[in-house]
Design an enzyme around this catalytic site. Structure first.
Site, mmCIF file in Angstrom:
data_model
loop_
_atom_site.group_PDB
_atom_site.id
_atom_site.type_symbol
_atom_site.label_atom_id
_atom_site.label_comp_id
_atom_site.label_asym_id
_atom_site.label_seq_id
_atom_site.Cartn_x
_atom_site.Cartn_y
_atom_site.Cartn_z
ATOM 1 C CB SER A 1 32.073 25.087 3.363
ATOM 2 O OG SER A 1 31.874 26.032 4.381
HETATM 3 N N1 SAH Z 1 29.558 30.071 3.316
HETATM 4 C C1 SAH Z 1 30.955 30.354 3.086
HETATM 5 C C2 SAH Z 1 31.816 29.783 4.189
HETATM 6 C C3 SAH Z 1 32.866 30.750 4.602
HETATM 7 S S1 SAH Z 1 33.755 30.339 6.080
HETATM 8 C C4 SAH Z 1 31.396 29.865 1.720
HETATM 9 O O1 SAH Z 1 30.672 29.071 1.113
HETATM 10 O O2 SAH Z 1 32.447 30.275 1.244
HETATM 11 C C5 SAH Z 1 32.812 31.150 7.324
HETATM 12 C C6 SAH Z 1 32.577 32.625 7.174
HETATM 13 O O3 SAH Z 1 31.908 33.080 8.346
HETATM 14 C C7 SAH Z 1 33.842 33.466 7.042
HETATM 15 O O4 SAH Z 1 33.773 34.229 5.878
HETATM 16 C C8 SAH Z 1 33.829 34.340 8.307
HETATM 17 O O5 SAH Z 1 34.375 35.637 8.107
HETATM 18 C C9 SAH Z 1 32.347 34.408 8.622
HETATM 19 N N2 SAH Z 1 32.018 34.744 10.009
HETATM 20 C C10 SAH Z 1 32.679 34.405 11.146
HETATM 21 N N3 SAH Z 1 32.033 34.906 12.217
HETATM 22 C C11 SAH Z 1 30.940 35.581 11.758
HETATM 23 C C12 SAH Z 1 29.898 36.333 12.374
HETATM 24 N N4 SAH Z 1 29.820 36.491 13.694
HETATM 25 N N5 SAH Z 1 28.945 36.888 11.581
HETATM 26 C C13 SAH Z 1 28.994 36.754 10.233
HETATM 27 N N6 SAH Z 1 29.964 36.061 9.593
HETATM 28 C C14 SAH Z 1 30.929 35.482 10.340
#
Ligand code: SAH
Length: 213
Positions: free
Chosen positions: A64
């Site tokens: 993010s």
């Molecule tokens: N907090 C992360 C943001 C990553 S983007 C960072 O700082 O890098 C969002 C993430 O949510 C992705 O890695 C994606 O695989 C995950 N995601 C999507 N759907 C999900 C679900 N149902 N349960 C858990 N994770 C999920």
């Protein structure tokens, strides 16, 4: 990759940019000044790590934007030892920010590749979330509930009921809600049955995917 004075300088500049954009919480800004974001990215992005931008982290996911991380974290108003659930571990950067605020962190990731990679990275960096779980964030973590705060870091087409039910009274859920673009939404649990809802602007996230199995 190493962490150098140059990186530290770039982090301070990034924190200054976030102040201009409206981030005021000293502890959140201190986290931005401290956490080596470039180490959460593939080396090809090292030079860009301290821009206020999202970047690819593999498996079609992104780390993010720092402003978004700071904004969501600020809304949680974390106190030391608060129990926080994060949905979407991704690169682990948001997790590291929560840990910097001395939260006890429980985090869930549904992409196996990212889950494995980031879990190893936490060990290597000596970041210590209480639990890093491979699973579906729609279900939350009932065995560890209730939580003081829940942060969803992917765009949710709907608010998962399980997450609402896993909040303590007084607890906060920060979740971007929407399909193409998301409205940052803050729910505060006022009592067993009552939730206060605040909508706090438009953001863009990768989708929160529901497991098909
Ligand atoms: N907090 C992360 C943001 C990553 S983007 C960072 O700082 O890098 C969002 C993430 O949510 C992705 O890695 C994606 O695989 C995950 N995601 C999507 N759907 C999900 C679900 N149902 N349960 C858990 N994770 C999920």
């Amino acid at each position: 990759m190493k962490d150098t004075h140059k990186h530290k300088g770039m982090r301070n500049q990034l924190a200054d940019v976030l102040v201009v954009k409206g981030i005021a919480d000293k502890n959140v800004l201190d986290a931005i000044r401290t956490i080596p974001r470039h180490l959460f990215l593939d080396s090809g992005f090292e030079d860009h790590a301290y821009q206020d931008k999202a970047f690819p982290i593999g498996a079609e996911q992104t780390i993010s934007q720092p402003y978004t991380v700071a904004f969501q974290t600020e809304l949680l108003q974390i106190k030391p030892n608060d129990k926080i659930l994060e949905i979407g571990t991704g690169s682990g950067y948001q997790t590291a920010v929560l840990l910097h605020l001395k939260a006890k962190v429980y985090t869930i990731e549904r992409q196996q590749e990212l889950f494995k990679k980031t879990k190893l990275f936490f060990t290597k960096m000596n970041y210590r979330p209480k639990k890093v779980v491979f699973g579906d964030g729609y279900k939350g973590m009932p065995e560890e509930a209730p939580f003081d705060g829940i942060i969803v870091t992917a765009g949710a087409p709907k608010v998962p009921k399980a997450l609402m039910s896993q909040l303590k009274v007084g607890g906060k859920l920060v979740i971007p809600v929407g399909v193409d673009s998301q409205t940052m939404t803050l729910f505060t649990r006022k009592s067993e049955k009552e939730f206060e809802k605040q909508e706090l602007g438009a953001f863009r996230f990768v989708p929160l995917l529901e497991n098909k199995n």
